[in-house]
Write an enzyme that holds these catalytic residues in place. Structure first.
Site, PDB file in Angstrom:
ATOM      1  N   LYS A 199      -6.813   4.547 -10.655  1.00  0.00           N
ATOM      2  CA  LYS A 199      -7.769   3.445 -10.533  1.00  0.00           C
ATOM      3  C   LYS A 199      -9.124   3.743 -11.184  1.00  0.00           C
ATOM      4  O   LYS A 199      -9.281   3.559 -12.369  1.00  0.00           O
ATOM      5  CB  LYS A 199      -7.918   3.046  -9.059  1.00  0.00           C
ATOM      6  CG  LYS A 199      -6.647   2.364  -8.535  1.00  0.00           C
ATOM      7  CD  LYS A 199      -6.900   1.400  -7.390  1.00  0.00           C
ATOM      8  CE  LYS A 199      -5.722   0.463  -7.199  1.00  0.00           C
ATOM      9  NZ  LYS A 199      -4.743   0.914  -6.213  1.00  0.00           N
ATOM     10  N   TYR A 215       0.060   2.620   1.474  1.00  0.00           N
ATOM     11  CA  TYR A 215       0.467   2.009   0.203  1.00  0.00           C
ATOM     12  C   TYR A 215       0.381   3.067  -0.887  1.00  0.00           C
ATOM     13  O   TYR A 215      -0.637   3.750  -1.023  1.00  0.00           O
ATOM     14  CB  TYR A 215      -0.418   0.808  -0.166  1.00  0.00           C
ATOM     15  CG  TYR A 215      -0.034   0.244  -1.510  1.00  0.00           C
ATOM     16  CD1 TYR A 215       1.099  -0.571  -1.641  1.00  0.00           C
ATOM     17  CD2 TYR A 215      -0.742   0.582  -2.664  1.00  0.00           C
ATOM     18  CE1 TYR A 215       1.491  -1.037  -2.882  1.00  0.00           C
ATOM     19  CE2 TYR A 215      -0.340   0.115  -3.912  1.00  0.00           C
ATOM     20  CZ  TYR A 215       0.776  -0.690  -4.006  1.00  0.00           C
ATOM     21  OH  TYR A 215       1.180  -1.145  -5.247  1.00  0.00           O
ATOM     22  N   TYR A 263       2.521 -10.069  -7.753  1.00  0.00           N
ATOM     23  CA  TYR A 263       2.887 -10.647  -6.454  1.00  0.00           C
ATOM     24  C   TYR A 263       2.746 -12.162  -6.432  1.00  0.00           C
ATOM     25  O   TYR A 263       2.054 -12.713  -5.584  1.00  0.00           O
ATOM     26  CB  TYR A 263       2.027 -10.042  -5.329  1.00  0.00           C
ATOM     27  CG  TYR A 263       2.164  -8.559  -5.238  1.00  0.00           C
ATOM     28  CD1 TYR A 263       3.290  -7.993  -4.638  1.00  0.00           C
ATOM     29  CD2 TYR A 263       1.203  -7.712  -5.769  1.00  0.00           C
ATOM     30  CE1 TYR A 263       3.438  -6.616  -4.569  1.00  0.00           C
ATOM     31  CE2 TYR A 263       1.351  -6.339  -5.705  1.00  0.00           C
ATOM     32  CZ  TYR A 263       2.469  -5.795  -5.114  1.00  0.00           C
ATOM     33  OH  TYR A 263       2.602  -4.451  -5.046  1.00  0.00           O
ATOM     34  N   ASP A 280      -2.882  10.933  -1.541  1.00  0.00           N
ATOM     35  CA  ASP A 280      -2.980   9.885  -2.541  1.00  0.00           C
ATOM     36  C   ASP A 280      -4.417   9.357  -2.515  1.00  0.00           C
ATOM     37  O   ASP A 280      -4.777   8.590  -1.620  1.00  0.00           O
ATOM     38  CB  ASP A 280      -1.955   8.778  -2.225  1.00  0.00           C
ATOM     39  CG  ASP A 280      -2.043   7.599  -3.177  1.00  0.00           C
ATOM     40  OD1 ASP A 280      -3.020   7.525  -3.958  1.00  0.00           O
ATOM     41  OD2 ASP A 280      -1.145   6.745  -3.131  1.00  0.00           O
TER      42      ASP A 280
END
Ligand SMILES: *Cc1c(COP(=O)(O)O)cnc(C)c1O
Length: 431
Positions: free
Chosen positions: A281, A147, A19, A252
């Site tokens: 993660k 997200y 980003y 998620d």
């Protein structure tokens, strides 16, 4: 090719970062090594990694148990294809995952990253519906502020505003969005379905039900979409609505898994289990990219009984042995300690030490859940401005949107955690 530029200048000219504007990169630090909670920069400065390197380095950098397992595996079998072949690291990790994840989730698909595990989950849902004779069900419902990753299908269920849907208009699948669950984790649950958000969800799912394969959301904690904590009763009742309409439920847990919220999984706040869960993660304790998608027997046998029966996904590095042993070791480190007390201590200390932020004029909210501490500002906060203070503070923080937040490694000492909180308060005052 010899490098004509100093290392950082080469980086700034040639390497994309997440980003960022490649022609105008912000302040960037060169990390030479890391140990425990500390990053050592090229000038010798040590700074605390208060982000757990984007939430995955849960037990600290270079945890000896995890690195030893990886060294041993490296000398034996770093990689082998998973088509027609299998290995102990995949099997041992599978056993461990079944031991700790919600009971109904019995079938494991290993993949390379969180976004891919979301793609896999969404494909499972579509293939399941297809197998059930519901080929028209290929769309997804979700809650706003979510997200789920940066690949195409995952991006289509990210928040339509912060996920920048306008940029990719016409290229993204159109999905069904409802408001984010309005009742926070700290509030009492109102039974009125107009007040608790479930009336809107039920209308959306009922209207779209002949097109919707699954409802996908982050349970209890929305991460990147706003660090928002909502009431688990929403999920209990969403499960019922989904069941009534033949819609699958996908959780998620890429950000919430492995103790981060104070529960082993955010699902454990609920009375229900999802059909499909995504993990990533912290799975390898941040030592190597890895993720998995788990589902229940109903979905797995449903897909298996359909036509063509095979599940249409299989990454090159599926079940990479190095990643599997890292994950198994990381899970052993987690469950081999009293992580629940450790996370509770971190929460208590953050509640005390972040509380003074409530009195600052530009602070909208301060909230803590497990090892997640958030100061929400009234305005957008610049990550670059935060980075300009990193060396002075001795703490690496990377605010996002309006949130100055930390997800400290579980091995952070009380002293180190105080330094993180002091750094966050300073950013809240100065940014
Ligand atoms: C980070 C994240 C992802 C994407 O994972 P990557 O490994 O970055 O692809 C998906 N969902 C949630 C909730 C996340 O926090």
């Amino acid at each position: 090719m010899t490098n004509p530029l100093p290392p950082l200048a080469f980086d700034q000219h040639h390497l994309w970062h997440p980003y960022t504007n490649v022609t105008k990169p912000g302040p960037t630090f060169v990390v030479k090594e890391a140990q425990g909670v500390y990053l050592t920069l090229d000038d010798g400065t040590e700074v605390i990694d208060a982000m757990s390197s984007w939430w995955c380095m849960m037990h600290g950098h270079r945890h000896p148990h995890i690195t030893q397992a990886m060294h041993d595996q490296l000398d034996r079998l770093p990689h082998v294809m998973f088509g027609g072949l299998t290995h102990d690291p995949a099997i041992d990790l599978g056993l461990k995952l079944l031991e700790i994840t919600p009971n109904s989730l019995s079938r494991i698909f290993y993949c390379d990253s969180g976004s891919v595990s979301v793609e896999v989950a969404m494909k499972m849902a579509v293939q399941y519906q297809h197998a059930m004779g519901q080929a028209g069900r290929s769309e997804f419902a979700t809650i706003r502020s979510g997200y789920h990753g940066d690949t195409w299908k995952a991006m289509s269920v990210c928040d339509p505003d912060t996920g920048m849907h306008h940029l990719f208009q016409g290229a993204l699948s159109v999905q069904h969005f409802v408001s984010r669950p309005p009742v926070t984790l700290a509030q009492d649950w109102p039974e009125d379905p107009e007040a608790n958000g479930l009336a809107e969800l039920e209308r959306c799912l009922t209207n779209g039900c002949d097109k919707i394969a699954a409802l996908i959301l982050e349970p209890v904690v929305q991460g990147t979409g706003g660090m928002y904590f909502y009431h688990p009763e929403y999920l209990n009742q969403a499960r019922q609505i989904c069941d009534d309409l033949g819609i699958l439920l996908i959780f998620d847990e890429i950000a919430t898994g492995f103790g981060r919220t104070g529960q082993l999984f955010a699902t454990d706040f609920c009375a229900v289990e999802p059909d499909i869960i995504c993990l990533g993660k912290g799975l390898t304790g941040g030592h190597i990219s890895f993720a998995c998608t788990m589902t229940n027997d109903r979905v797995a046998t449903g897909i298996g009984g359909g036509n063509p029966g095979i599940f249409m996904h299989g990454p090159t590095y599926m079940a990479n042995p190095l990643a599997c042993v890292a994950a198994k070791a990381a899970l052993d480190v987690l469950t081999g300690q009293d992580w629940r007390s450790r996370v509770a201590e971190i929460a208590t200390q953050m509640e005390q030490e972040l509380a003074p932020a409530r009195d600052l004029p530009n602070v909208a909210d301060v909230r803590v859940l497990g090892a997640i501490g958030v100061i929400e500002m009234r305005h957008q906060v610049s990550a670059d401005a935060a980075h300009a203070r990193v060396k002075e503070m001795g703490v690496f923080l990377r605010p996002f949107g309006k949130n100055i937040y930390t997800m400290p490694p579980f091995v952070t000492s009380p002293d180190e955690l105080s330094r993180i909180c002091v750094g966050m308060l300073r950013l809240a005052r100065e940014l």
